[in-house]
Motif scaffolding. Structure first.
Motif, PDB file in Angstrom:
ATOM      1  N   GLN A  46      -1.421  -1.081  -4.394  1.00 41.50           N
ATOM      2  CA  GLN A  46      -2.511  -0.122  -4.330  1.00 41.50           C
ATOM      3  C   GLN A  46      -1.957   1.242  -3.920  1.00 41.50           C
ATOM      4  OE1 GLN A  46      -5.947  -0.716  -5.141  1.00 41.50           O
ATOM      5  NE2 GLN A  46      -4.819  -2.419  -6.067  1.00 41.50           N
ATOM      6  N   SER A  71       2.428   4.259 -10.534  1.00 41.95           N
ATOM      7  CA  SER A  71       1.643   3.122 -11.024  1.00 41.95           C
ATOM      8  C   SER A  71       2.351   2.359 -12.137  1.00 41.95           C
ATOM      9  CB  SER A  71       0.271   3.596 -11.522  1.00 41.95           C
ATOM     10  OG  SER A  71       0.387   4.287 -12.761  1.00 41.95           O
ATOM     11  N   GLU A  80      -8.398   3.109 -12.217  1.00 42.09           N
ATOM     12  CA  GLU A  80      -9.247   3.170 -11.021  1.00 42.09           C
ATOM     13  C   GLU A  80      -9.077   1.943 -10.118  1.00 42.09           C
ATOM     14  OE1 GLU A  80     -12.222   4.724 -14.245  1.00 42.09           O
ATOM     15  OE2 GLU A  80     -10.431   3.435 -14.204  1.00 42.09           O
ATOM     16  N   ASP A  81      -8.694   0.795 -10.679  1.00 42.89           N
ATOM     17  CA  ASP A  81      -8.514  -0.401  -9.860  1.00 42.89           C
ATOM     18  C   ASP A  81      -7.249  -0.334  -9.009  1.00 42.89           C
ATOM     19  OD1 ASP A  81     -10.820  -1.464 -10.877  1.00 42.89           O
ATOM     20  OD2 ASP A  81      -9.823  -2.747 -12.348  1.00 42.89           O
ATOM     21  N   GLN A  82      -6.325   0.549  -9.369  1.00 45.86           N
ATOM     22  CA  GLN A  82      -5.062   0.640  -8.639  1.00 45.86           C
ATOM     23  C   GLN A  82      -4.942   1.924  -7.824  1.00 45.86           C
ATOM     24  OE1 GLN A  82      -1.487   0.660 -11.028  1.00 45.86           O
ATOM     25  NE2 GLN A  82      -0.165   0.186  -9.286  1.00 45.86           N
ATOM     26  N   ILE A  83      -5.468   3.031  -8.338  1.00 49.06           N
ATOM     27  CA  ILE A  83      -5.284   4.332  -7.701  1.00 49.06           C
ATOM     28  C   ILE A  83      -6.614   4.874  -7.191  1.00 49.06           C
ATOM     29  CG2 ILE A  83      -4.542   6.728  -8.028  1.00 49.06           C
ATOM     30  CD1 ILE A  83      -2.723   5.770 -10.273  1.00 49.06           C
ATOM     31  N   GLU A  84      -6.617   5.317  -5.948  1.00 47.63           N
ATOM     32  CA  GLU A  84      -7.768   5.995  -5.355  1.00 47.63           C
ATOM     33  C   GLU A  84      -7.329   7.390  -4.918  1.00 47.63           C
ATOM     34  OE1 GLU A  84     -10.946   5.638  -1.615  1.00 47.63           O
ATOM     35  OE2 GLU A  84      -9.281   4.202  -1.809  1.00 47.63           O
ATOM     36  N   LYS A  94      -8.724  12.691 -10.096  1.00 45.39           N
ATOM     37  CA  LYS A  94      -9.666  11.594 -10.303  1.00 45.39           C
ATOM     38  C   LYS A  94      -9.958  11.391 -11.785  1.00 45.39           C
ATOM     39  CE  LYS A  94     -11.968  12.140  -5.820  1.00 45.39           C
ATOM     40  NZ  LYS A  94     -13.194  12.594  -5.127  1.00 45.39           N
ATOM     41  N   MET A 104      -8.321  10.588  -2.656  1.00 41.32           N
ATOM     42  CA  MET A 104      -9.162  11.028  -1.550  1.00 41.32           C
ATOM     43  C   MET A 104      -9.057  12.534  -1.390  1.00 41.32           C
ATOM     44  SD  MET A 104      -8.574   8.245   1.497  1.00 41.32           S
ATOM     45  CE  MET A 104      -9.194   6.565   1.375  1.00 41.32           C
ATOM     46  N   VAL A 154      -2.929   5.333  -2.920  1.00 37.30           N
ATOM     47  CA  VAL A 154      -3.918   6.324  -2.502  1.00 37.30           C
ATOM     48  C   VAL A 154      -3.271   7.704  -2.570  1.00 37.30           C
ATOM     49  CG1 VAL A 154      -5.388   7.176  -0.633  1.00 37.30           C
ATOM     50  CG2 VAL A 154      -5.108   4.709  -0.978  1.00 37.30           C
ATOM     51  N   LYS A 196       0.849  -1.179   0.000  1.00 38.76           N
ATOM     52  CA  LYS A 196       0.000   0.000   0.000  1.00 38.76           C
ATOM     53  C   LYS A 196       0.889   1.235   0.000  1.00 38.76           C
ATOM     54  CE  LYS A 196      -4.137   1.918   2.227  1.00 38.76           C
ATOM     55  NZ  LYS A 196      -5.051   1.520   1.172  1.00 38.76           N
TER      56      LYS A 196
END
Length: 250
Positions: free
Chosen positions: A72, A66, A96-100, A87, A102, A74, A50
Motif C-alpha cells: 500500500q 506501484s 485506487e486500491d493501492q495508492i491513496e 488523485k 492525502m 500513500v 506500507k
C-alpha cells in the motif's frame, strides 16, 4: 472508465517504461528526473508493507513505485491543485486500491497516519531556501515545490523517521551541497545513512544530485553506490537513463 477531465494547460503524459500515464502542467507542476531516480533507487517490499511518499507533487513517485510492489502506498501533498492532479492520475491508471493521495501538511501527517507504521518513506523535498529575490519570477505552485516555504529539510527527515518502523528505510533525493546537513539530521532522528549515490549530468561534470537511504536505528556503515551519469558526450541520455525512462537501453 470515465473520461478524464483535464484542467487548463494540463496534459496526459506517458510514463513509457511503466505503461502508465500521469497528469502534468507546465504552469503548475511537471516531475523531474530526480523523482524518477529516487523511485529507482529505493528498495521496496514486493508483496506486503506500507510505503509513504512525502512532498508527493503530482504523484509521480507513488505511480512509479506501484509497478514494483504490491504494498500500500500513500502520497502526502500539501498543495490542493497538485494533490488533485495526483488523485486523478491514480484513478486514470485504476490504482485506487493501492495508492491513496492525502492532501495534508506533512508536518502534521501523524495526526492521520500512526507513527512507526511505514516500512519505506520516500521524499523529494524542496531544495532551496527562501530569499525573497529567488521567488519573484515563480508562481505559487513552483515556489512551494522548490523552496522551503511549507517545510524544511529537517521537517521532512523528522517526519520520515517518526513514520518508520524500526528497521524501516527512508530515501531522499537532494542537492550534494546539502549532504552533510542530511546526514547530520538523519542521525539526529535515528536514521542511520546506509547507501549514497551521486548523479552527474555528464561524466566530466560535478554531481548535481544525491540519493541517500537511511535505516531507522540501523548500525553504522554506509555504501557508496556507483554514480549515475545522465547524458553522454553527444548530449543524449546514457543507456542507464534510457532504461529507467523508456524501459530499454538501445
Amino acid at each position: 472508465m470515465e473520461k478524464l477531465k483535464l484542467i487548463g494547460d494540463e496534459r496526459l503524459d506517458y510514463l513509457l517504461a511503466e505503461n502508465l500515464r500521469i497528469i502534468q502542467s507546465p504552469s503548475v507542476f511537471s516531475f523531474s528526473i530526480d523523482a524518477v531516480l529516487l523511485a529507482k533507487f529505493s528498495y521496496l517490499p514486493i508483496r506486503k508493507g506500507k510505503i509513504i511518499d512525502l512532498c508527493s507533487g503530482n504523484g509521480i513517485i507513488p505511480l512509479l513505485l506501484s509497478t514494483r510492489t504490491e504494498a500500500q502506498i500513500v502520497g502526502v501533498e500539501i498543495q490542493e491543485r497538485l494533490a488533485d492532479m495526483a488523485k486523478r492520475s491514480v484513478a486514470y491508471n485504476q490504482l485506487e486500491d493501492q495508492i491513496e493521495i492525502m492532501e495534508y501538511d506533512l508536518k502534521k501527517i501523524t495526526d492521520l497516519i500512526p507513527k512507526e507504521r511505514a516500512d519505506i518513506v520516500t521524499c523529494n523535498p524542496p531544495y532551496f531556501a527562501t530569499p525573497a529575490t529567488s521567488l519573484k519570477n515563480e508562481n505559487e505552485h513552483y515556489r512551494i515545490a522548490r523552496h522551503e516555504i511549507m517545510c524544511t529539510l529537517e521537517d521532512t527527515i523528522r517526519v520520515a523517521a517518526s513514520l518508520l518502523k524500526q528497521g524501516g528505510k527512508a530515501n531522499f533525493v537532494h542537492r550534494p551541497e546539502r549532504l552533510l546537513d542530511i546526514i547530520d539530521l538523519m542521525r539526529k532522528y535515528r536514521l542511520e545513512p546506509k547507501r549514497i549515490q551521486l548523479v552527474h549530468p555528464r561524466i566530466d561534470r560535478e554531481a548535481n544530485t544525491v540519493l541517500v537511504e537511511g535505516i531507522k536505528d540501523g548500525k553504522p556503515g554506509v555504501k557508496y553506490v556507483p554514480p549515475v551519469i545522465v547524458y553522454d558526450e553527444l548530449g543524449e541520455y546514457t543507456p542507464v537513463i534510457k532504461e529507467i525512462l523508456y524501459g530499454e537501453s538501445e
